[in-house]
Design a protein around this motif. Structure first.
Motif, PDB file in Angstrom:
ATOM      1  N   ARG A 151       0.852  -1.208   0.000  1.00  0.00           N
ATOM      2  CA  ARG A 151       0.000   0.000   0.000  1.00  0.00           C
ATOM      3  C   ARG A 151       0.886   1.256   0.000  1.00  0.00           C
ATOM      4  O   ARG A 151       0.643   2.196  -0.736  1.00  0.00           O
ATOM      5  N   GLN A 152       1.939   1.225   0.816  1.00  0.00           N
ATOM      6  CA  GLN A 152       2.851   2.373   0.889  1.00  0.00           C
ATOM      7  C   GLN A 152       3.504   2.623  -0.475  1.00  0.00           C
ATOM      8  O   GLN A 152       3.578   3.753  -0.954  1.00  0.00           O
ATOM      9  N   ARG A 153       3.948   1.531  -1.104  1.00  0.00           N
ATOM     10  CA  ARG A 153       4.601   1.662  -2.413  1.00  0.00           C
ATOM     11  C   ARG A 153       3.637   2.266  -3.433  1.00  0.00           C
ATOM     12  O   ARG A 153       4.008   3.079  -4.269  1.00  0.00           O
ATOM     13  N   PHE A 154       2.389   1.849  -3.349  1.00  0.00           N
ATOM     14  CA  PHE A 154       1.365   2.351  -4.272  1.00  0.00           C
ATOM     15  C   PHE A 154       1.146   3.856  -4.055  1.00  0.00           C
ATOM     16  O   PHE A 154       1.090   4.628  -5.022  1.00  0.00           O
ATOM     17  N   PRO A 207       3.078  11.387  -7.339  1.00  0.00           N
ATOM     18  CA  PRO A 207       3.583  12.216  -8.455  1.00  0.00           C
ATOM     19  C   PRO A 207       2.736  12.097  -9.714  1.00  0.00           C
ATOM     20  O   PRO A 207       2.638  13.050 -10.493  1.00  0.00           O
ATOM     21  N   GLN A 208       2.113  10.955  -9.923  1.00  0.00           N
ATOM     22  CA  GLN A 208       1.256  10.795 -11.114  1.00  0.00           C
ATOM     23  C   GLN A 208       0.040  11.721 -11.013  1.00  0.00           C
ATOM     24  O   GLN A 208      -0.366  12.352 -11.990  1.00  0.00           O
ATOM     25  N   TRP A 214       5.042  14.220   2.355  1.00  0.00           N
ATOM     26  CA  TRP A 214       6.301  13.479   2.278  1.00  0.00           C
ATOM     27  C   TRP A 214       6.941  13.457   3.661  1.00  0.00           C
ATOM     28  O   TRP A 214       7.043  14.484   4.329  1.00  0.00           O
ATOM     29  N   ASN A 215       7.356  12.301   4.106  1.00  0.00           N
ATOM     30  CA  ASN A 215       8.031  12.167   5.394  1.00  0.00           C
ATOM     31  C   ASN A 215       9.507  11.883   5.108  1.00  0.00           C
ATOM     32  O   ASN A 215       9.864  10.784   4.677  1.00  0.00           O
ATOM     33  N   GLU A 216      10.315  12.920   5.325  1.00  0.00           N
ATOM     34  CA  GLU A 216      11.748  12.851   4.980  1.00  0.00           C
ATOM     35  C   GLU A 216      12.426  11.690   5.709  1.00  0.00           C
ATOM     36  O   GLU A 216      13.211  10.931   5.127  1.00  0.00           O
ATOM     37  N   GLU A 217      12.069  11.554   6.980  1.00  0.00           N
ATOM     38  CA  GLU A 217      12.733  10.550   7.813  1.00  0.00           C
ATOM     39  C   GLU A 217      12.478   9.131   7.306  1.00  0.00           C
ATOM     40  O   GLU A 217      13.377   8.306   7.211  1.00  0.00           O
ATOM     41  N   TYR A 245       0.146   9.044   4.982  1.00  0.00           N
ATOM     42  CA  TYR A 245      -1.180   9.127   4.352  1.00  0.00           C
ATOM     43  C   TYR A 245      -2.233   8.600   5.323  1.00  0.00           C
ATOM     44  O   TYR A 245      -1.906   7.925   6.302  1.00  0.00           O
ATOM     45  N   SER A 246      -3.499   8.904   5.025  1.00  0.00           N
ATOM     46  CA  SER A 246      -4.590   8.431   5.900  1.00  0.00           C
ATOM     47  C   SER A 246      -5.023   7.042   5.484  1.00  0.00           C
ATOM     48  O   SER A 246      -5.105   6.743   4.283  1.00  0.00           O
TER      49      SER A 246
END
Ligand code: BYC
Length: 333
Positions: free
Chosen positions: A241-244, A250-251, A266-269, A275-276
């Motif tokens: 899910r995270q990868r998706f 960006p799309q 975006w979470n730099e760390e 996301y929710s």
């Protein structure tokens, strides 16, 4: 058969010491990335889990034709109609490869179909949501096929040979599906204000149902631990899910559309987006049969199965006749 097998599936993962000699040998083969083939020894739960997952996957491909099939007659141009028709036919083909893969495990396609039509076997939650306008067809290709690819690319490396080989073929076709969806979204997003509004509306409605496709969060996933140990699954539900999300953000930006999530950032760390979560009680309700289109989808599939009975009977009668003729000829020799 399926119901009996399923009772044992989903139990805790055995430690090496708890495994029988056969189970240890089997696990060694899986750990060494050797493919398991239909005639090889396998634990009953491995077989049951595969029948459940491949069967549900096959049903998803077949039921998944309905929301898109709904728009074939209303596609805006002849070219779009031809593309959509080809895509929907591909989904039928995917269902057939997957039923064949499941059959190698000792279950028949008719048995799997009966499990689906009686409501004992699931199909992907996403197909219980309606496709209300043409932009939804774009969003289905972009998001639903996009989510499917994210899930299916790793499944090309799944431990069961026939499933892995079916996935290799399916993934090639899914990339074309995703691109045709994104192409529709692009046209809509760059179109008139009304078209852009339709594209945004489709994204608003299909975003969270698309996130649900990856299954419940890892803490609520009953099958993941054992399926990962057996390499039936390669990644967890939350990892995919995270990868998706990371791929899709960006799309959406390129399309000039807004993902309907105020917490998306975006979470730099972590090097990933926060996301929710989708509404998990809605997800569990949909997979229990209470989504907006569950009844409709099932009634359509039941009618198709009943209407097709004469074809199946005709084919069986023809096969019996051919077999009898062959037997008579062999006896006469
Ligand atoms: N929808 O322990 P968990 C397509 C169920 S077709 C419904 O995490 P698992 C396309 C799950 O079955 C895409 N049910 O399960 C076609 C289990 O219930 P049971 C289809 C779901 O199996 C046409 C319970 O929740 N893709 O893309 O380890 C046009 C607990 O879950 C869902 C596949 O089928 C859901 N979304 O992981 C366009 C891929 N999620 O069975 C596109 C192969 C969970 O104990 N399948 N459940 O009653 C998988 O990778 C895994 O089965 C899942 C779930 C990740 C989906």
């Amino acid at each position: 058969m399926y119901a009996q097998l399923v009772k044992t599936a989903g139990s805790g993962v055995k430690s090496r010491e708890e495994m029988s000699e056969n189970e240890q040998d089997f696990q060694n083969r899986v750990d060494a990335d050797q493919k398991i083939e239909p005639k090889d020894w396998m634990p009953d739960d491995y077989r049951a889990t595969l029948i459940r997952q491949i069967g549900q996957h096959a049903h998803s491909e077949i039921v998944g034709q309905l929301p898109e099939g709904n728009w074939i007659t209303r596609a805006p141009t002849l070219e779009r109609k031809a593309i959509l028709l080809a895509k929907v036919q591909d989904e039928a083909g995917h269902g057939l490869y997957l039923y064949c893969a499941a059959e190698t495990l000792g279950v028949t396609r008719d048995e799997l179909t009966e499990e689906l039509l009686s409501g004992r076997m699931k199909y992907s939650s996403i197909f219980n949501y309606p496709t209300l306008n043409w932009a939804d067809i774009g969003a289905v290709g972009w998001l639903v096929d996009g989510a499917a690819i994210m899930n299916q690319v790793p499944l090309q490396r799944t431990s069961y040979g026939p499933y892995s080989r079916a996935m290799i073929r399916i993934c090639k076709e899914e990339s074309f599906h995703q691109r045709q969806g994104y192409d529709i979204m692009m046209k809509m997003a760059q179109g008139t204000d009304a078209q852009k509004k339709m594209a945004q509306d489709a994204l608003n409605r299909l975003w969270y149902p698309s996130l649900m496709m990856f299954g419940p969060s890892d803490k609520d996933s009953v099958h993941s631990a054992q399926s990962l140990a057996w390499k039936i699954k390669i990644d967890t539900n939350d990892e995919l899910r995270q990868r998706f999300v990371d791929q899709t953000v960006p799309q959406a930006k390129y399309l000039g559309l807004t993902i309907p999530d105020e917490n998306l950032k975006w979470n730099e760390e972590r090097g990933a987006h926060d996301y929710s979560d989708p509404n998990w009680s809605e997800f569990f309700d949909v997979i229990k049969g209470n989504g907006p289109c569950n009844t409709d989808r099932m009634n359509t599939r039941i009618k198709a199965w009943e209407d097709g009975a004469w074809v199946r009977e005709g084919l069986m009668a023809h096969a019996d006749k051919k077999a009898a003729r062959k037997q008579a000829m062999t006896a006469a020799e």
